[in-house]
Design a protein around this motif. Sequence first.
Motif, PDB file in Angstrom:
ATOM      1  N   LEU B 274      36.625  47.547 -17.738  1.00  0.00           N
ATOM      2  CA  LEU B 274      36.201  46.212 -18.184  1.00  0.00           C
ATOM      3  C   LEU B 274      34.735  45.961 -17.819  1.00  0.00           C
ATOM      4  O   LEU B 274      33.950  45.457 -18.624  1.00  0.00           O
ATOM      5  N   PHE B 275      34.344  46.363 -16.599  1.00  0.00           N
ATOM      6  CA  PHE B 275      32.947  46.205 -16.181  1.00  0.00           C
ATOM      7  C   PHE B 275      32.027  47.017 -17.095  1.00  0.00           C
ATOM      8  O   PHE B 275      30.927  46.592 -17.426  1.00  0.00           O
ATOM      9  N   MET B 276      32.501  48.204 -17.482  1.00  0.00           N
ATOM     10  CA  MET B 276      31.676  49.047 -18.355  1.00  0.00           C
ATOM     11  C   MET B 276      31.323  48.317 -19.639  1.00  0.00           C
ATOM     12  O   MET B 276      30.175  48.319 -20.073  1.00  0.00           O
ATOM     13  N   ILE B 277      32.342  47.685 -20.252  1.00  0.00           N
ATOM     14  CA  ILE B 277      32.024  47.056 -21.541  1.00  0.00           C
ATOM     15  C   ILE B 277      31.271  45.744 -21.357  1.00  0.00           C
ATOM     16  O   ILE B 277      30.520  45.351 -22.224  1.00  0.00           O
ATOM     17  N   ILE B 278      31.458  45.086 -20.196  1.00  0.00           N
ATOM     18  CA  ILE B 278      30.684  43.859 -19.975  1.00  0.00           C
ATOM     19  C   ILE B 278      29.211  44.216 -19.761  1.00  0.00           C
ATOM     20  O   ILE B 278      28.315  43.625 -20.360  1.00  0.00           O
ATOM     21  N   ILE B 279      28.971  45.220 -18.905  1.00  0.00           N
ATOM     22  CA  ILE B 279      27.586  45.610 -18.639  1.00  0.00           C
ATOM     23  C   ILE B 279      26.978  46.285 -19.864  1.00  0.00           C
ATOM     24  O   ILE B 279      25.853  46.021 -20.252  1.00  0.00           O
ATOM     25  N   GLY B 280      27.754  47.148 -20.508  1.00  0.00           N
ATOM     26  CA  GLY B 280      27.233  47.875 -21.669  1.00  0.00           C
ATOM     27  C   GLY B 280      27.035  46.969 -22.862  1.00  0.00           C
ATOM     28  O   GLY B 280      26.015  47.029 -23.540  1.00  0.00           O
ATOM     29  N   GLY B 281      27.996  46.133 -23.130  1.00  0.00           N
ATOM     30  CA  GLY B 281      27.866  45.234 -24.271  1.00  0.00           C
ATOM     31  C   GLY B 281      29.179  45.080 -25.005  1.00  0.00           C
ATOM     32  O   GLY B 281      29.679  46.053 -25.569  1.00  0.00           O
ATOM     33  N   LEU B 282      29.713  43.858 -24.990  1.00  0.00           N
ATOM     34  CA  LEU B 282      30.950  43.589 -25.732  1.00  0.00           C
ATOM     35  C   LEU B 282      30.656  43.660 -27.218  1.00  0.00           C
ATOM     36  O   LEU B 282      29.636  43.149 -27.685  1.00  0.00           O
ATOM     37  N   LEU B 324      25.545  45.926  -5.870  1.00  0.00           N
ATOM     38  CA  LEU B 324      24.699  45.994  -7.058  1.00  0.00           C
ATOM     39  C   LEU B 324      25.532  45.759  -8.322  1.00  0.00           C
ATOM     40  O   LEU B 324      25.161  44.972  -9.196  1.00  0.00           O
ATOM     41  N   VAL B 325      26.698  46.434  -8.412  1.00  0.00           N
ATOM     42  CA  VAL B 325      27.552  46.282  -9.598  1.00  0.00           C
ATOM     43  C   VAL B 325      28.014  44.834  -9.739  1.00  0.00           C
ATOM     44  O   VAL B 325      27.947  44.240 -10.817  1.00  0.00           O
ATOM     45  N   GLY B 326      28.450  44.246  -8.613  1.00  0.00           N
ATOM     46  CA  GLY B 326      28.894  42.853  -8.646  1.00  0.00           C
ATOM     47  C   GLY B 326      27.783  41.932  -9.107  1.00  0.00           C
ATOM     48  O   GLY B 326      27.972  41.088  -9.991  1.00  0.00           O
ATOM     49  N   GLY B 327      26.594  42.137  -8.524  1.00  0.00           N
ATOM     50  CA  GLY B 327      25.450  41.314  -8.898  1.00  0.00           C
ATOM     51  C   GLY B 327      25.116  41.460 -10.373  1.00  0.00           C
ATOM     52  O   GLY B 327      24.866  40.485 -11.072  1.00  0.00           O
ATOM     53  N   LEU B 328      25.159  42.715 -10.843  1.00  0.00           N
ATOM     54  CA  LEU B 328      24.819  42.961 -12.244  1.00  0.00           C
ATOM     55  C   LEU B 328      25.806  42.300 -13.194  1.00  0.00           C
ATOM     56  O   LEU B 328      25.422  41.787 -14.243  1.00  0.00           O
ATOM     57  N   ILE B 329      27.089  42.319 -12.814  1.00  0.00           N
ATOM     58  CA  ILE B 329      28.086  41.713 -13.698  1.00  0.00           C
ATOM     59  C   ILE B 329      27.828  40.216 -13.821  1.00  0.00           C
ATOM     60  O   ILE B 329      27.824  39.657 -14.923  1.00  0.00           O
ATOM     61  N   ILE B 330      27.541  39.570 -12.668  1.00  0.00           N
ATOM     62  CA  ILE B 330      27.224  38.138 -12.735  1.00  0.00           C
ATOM     63  C   ILE B 330      25.971  37.919 -13.558  1.00  0.00           C
ATOM     64  O   ILE B 330      25.908  37.046 -14.418  1.00  0.00           O
ATOM     65  N   LEU B 333      26.805  38.371 -17.259  1.00  0.00           N
ATOM     66  CA  LEU B 333      27.643  37.298 -17.800  1.00  0.00           C
ATOM     67  C   LEU B 333      26.826  36.038 -18.043  1.00  0.00           C
ATOM     68  O   LEU B 333      27.041  35.319 -19.005  1.00  0.00           O
ATOM     69  N   ILE B 334      25.840  35.781 -17.156  1.00  0.00           N
ATOM     70  CA  ILE B 334      25.046  34.571 -17.308  1.00  0.00           C
ATOM     71  C   ILE B 334      23.905  34.777 -18.298  1.00  0.00           C
ATOM     72  O   ILE B 334      23.707  33.998 -19.226  1.00  0.00           O
ATOM     73  N   VAL B 335      23.150  35.854 -18.091  1.00  0.00           N
ATOM     74  CA  VAL B 335      21.906  36.011 -18.844  1.00  0.00           C
ATOM     75  C   VAL B 335      22.120  36.647 -20.213  1.00  0.00           C
ATOM     76  O   VAL B 335      21.589  36.194 -21.215  1.00  0.00           O
ATOM     77  N   GLU B 336      22.913  37.678 -20.263  1.00  0.00           N
ATOM     78  CA  GLU B 336      23.048  38.418 -21.519  1.00  0.00           C
ATOM     79  C   GLU B 336      24.490  38.884 -21.682  1.00  0.00           C
ATOM     80  O   GLU B 336      24.842  39.994 -21.323  1.00  0.00           O
ATOM     81  N   PRO B 337      25.345  38.007 -22.222  1.00  0.00           N
ATOM     82  CA  PRO B 337      26.768  38.361 -22.325  1.00  0.00           C
ATOM     83  C   PRO B 337      27.016  39.583 -23.215  1.00  0.00           C
ATOM     84  O   PRO B 337      28.083  40.150 -23.172  1.00  0.00           O
TER      85      PRO B 337
END
Lengths: 273, 358
Positions: B274-282, B324-330, B333-337
């Motif tokens: 799930l993190f992969m697709i959130i960080i990579g791009g839904l 780092l991963v946690g920070g990036l996910i937040i 989610l905020i800056v570039e969903p």
Amino acid sequence: MAFVDPGQIRDADAGQKGDVLLRVEDVSLSFGGVKAITAISFDIKQGEIRAIIGPNGAGKTSMLNVINGFYHPQEGEIWFRGKKRKALKPHQIANEGIARTFQNIALFKGMSTLDNIMTGRLTKMKKNMFWQAIWRGPAEREEIEHREVVERIIDFLEIQHIRKTSVGRLPYGLQKRVELGRALAAEPALLLLDEPMAGMNVEEKEDMSRFIIDVNQQFGTTIALIEHDMGVVMDLSDRVVVLDYGKKIGDGPPDEVRRNQDVIDAYLGVAHD
Amino acid sequence: MFYREAGEFKTSYKADQATFPIRFDRIFFWSVTAFAFLVVPFLINDYWEKAVFIPFMVFALAALGLNILTGYCGQVSLGTGGFMAVGAYACYKLMTAFPDLNMVPIIFLSGAVTAAVGILFGLPSLRIKGFYLAVATLAAQFFLVWLFNKVPWFYNYSATGQITAPERTVFGFAVTGAAAQPATTYLFCLAFLFVFAWVARNLVRGRIGRSWMAIRDMDIAAEIIGVNPLRTKLSAFAVSSFYIGMAGALFFALWQGAAEVTEAFGINQSFMVLFMIIIGGLGSIFGSLVGAAFMVLLPVLFKNIFVGAFGWPTDLSQYLQLMLVGGLIIFFLIVEPHGIAALWRTTKEKLRLWPFPH
């Protein structure tokens, strides 16, 4: 029908101009104790522009929702193309040739204008998942075939410049136009427009009126529309049905309806005794 | 020279709707593909295979699957780990039941079995959406893991409760077991990833993809324009599970070689994908690949830099990575969903104009 090459044979099911396309008979709809529609009957004829008007809460949108199968009336019948219609799901009714637009724009916000209008062709695209996965060949040919139809709609609605823009970024007036395009792409026999001009300025209203008349006259599409702007309604429509508190209070050509005392009362307001 | 479409005129709809409409992109894509297929197999060693390439490709497939379901069809799923387990156990049962069968059909069949299970667990999606659906898929996750622990038939009554991949071949080359060469397993996974990334791209650009996206963006409007919600949602669950099942099978058979269900396919795996697709791009094929690469490479990178070069303790580097991963996910989610893929798109749009500001 619409947007196919001129000279192509008309849909065999499409009747002659003036035949009754859809008839609503004694339809009643209630939500719990609230009666939204009470025993309403009217018909929509092939090739006409039929307006449904009435004050807020009169049951106009509920009526459209009944026609396209979103609500199922407790009582009454709906006859479409001369056949009594069974209780169908909305997506089945879309396949029967009824398309609509919404009062509050219901576009697919994550997709481009082109993709949104292409979704109007979904009922006509048939290639299965296997061909879709391979793409080259049948699926691609089918896609291009439908793209050509959609491009004609884009030309017709004069929205070439926003073809690849995400619809979420478009101004309101253009979104309404894209939504009309999506409904047209389904080449419907009956097109339902729920307040196509709500919230528009005069210029946008004029554009939209022109599109509605063109759709009706060039492609012979039957249109039922809800609208609050009386000037537009009287100019556009062939016949008007007036609802108030879920009941029909008037039905006829615009001039006749305008003179109807019940209608005047409903709009101007008289003491209900 | 410059990255732009000036001078490239599309004269057909076919050219206009191509995957890579700009020539530079096309050349770049095929160069990378050629490099991956023709050059990497000669350079690859055991470390690169097991630590970088195979995990990347396995998770890329899983991310593609989840992205089809969540990114394209809008159905949130936390059952990825469970579905990977279905793929892995289907693969194991097929490998042991049909020892002579080629690995290619085994992987396909594992995907097909998972697709069937996916459809079953997709049925609640017709009634519930959003958070509630996520909880329903979470139930699938725990139920499936419990099932594979509880029923010894699934692990052939082995004493440890583990499943171990026996040696199987494709065209005479071993792809599983101890004798498998890095280049063989690499090419085997790469072929699957390449073909199915391509298939995913084809599915999402056409009729089926538009139905999925219509359901995602506004399900009521979709239904009224003629999209059948039942078929559309279940097809998304089926295709998604097919991908995730294949990923699970490759995870077990080619990468780990052995697996214990609670450890290998737990809830962590679901979150990881799930993190992969959130960080990579839904809703992006490219995003699935980038997200998988990011999540797989990050630990490797951290280990090499902080532990290898700076001599820090391993646990410090791991915590740093988690933060780092946690920070990036937040952040995303905020800056570039829409994730890295959207950043990449914006960069490309800027590049088209560069060096002129407008």
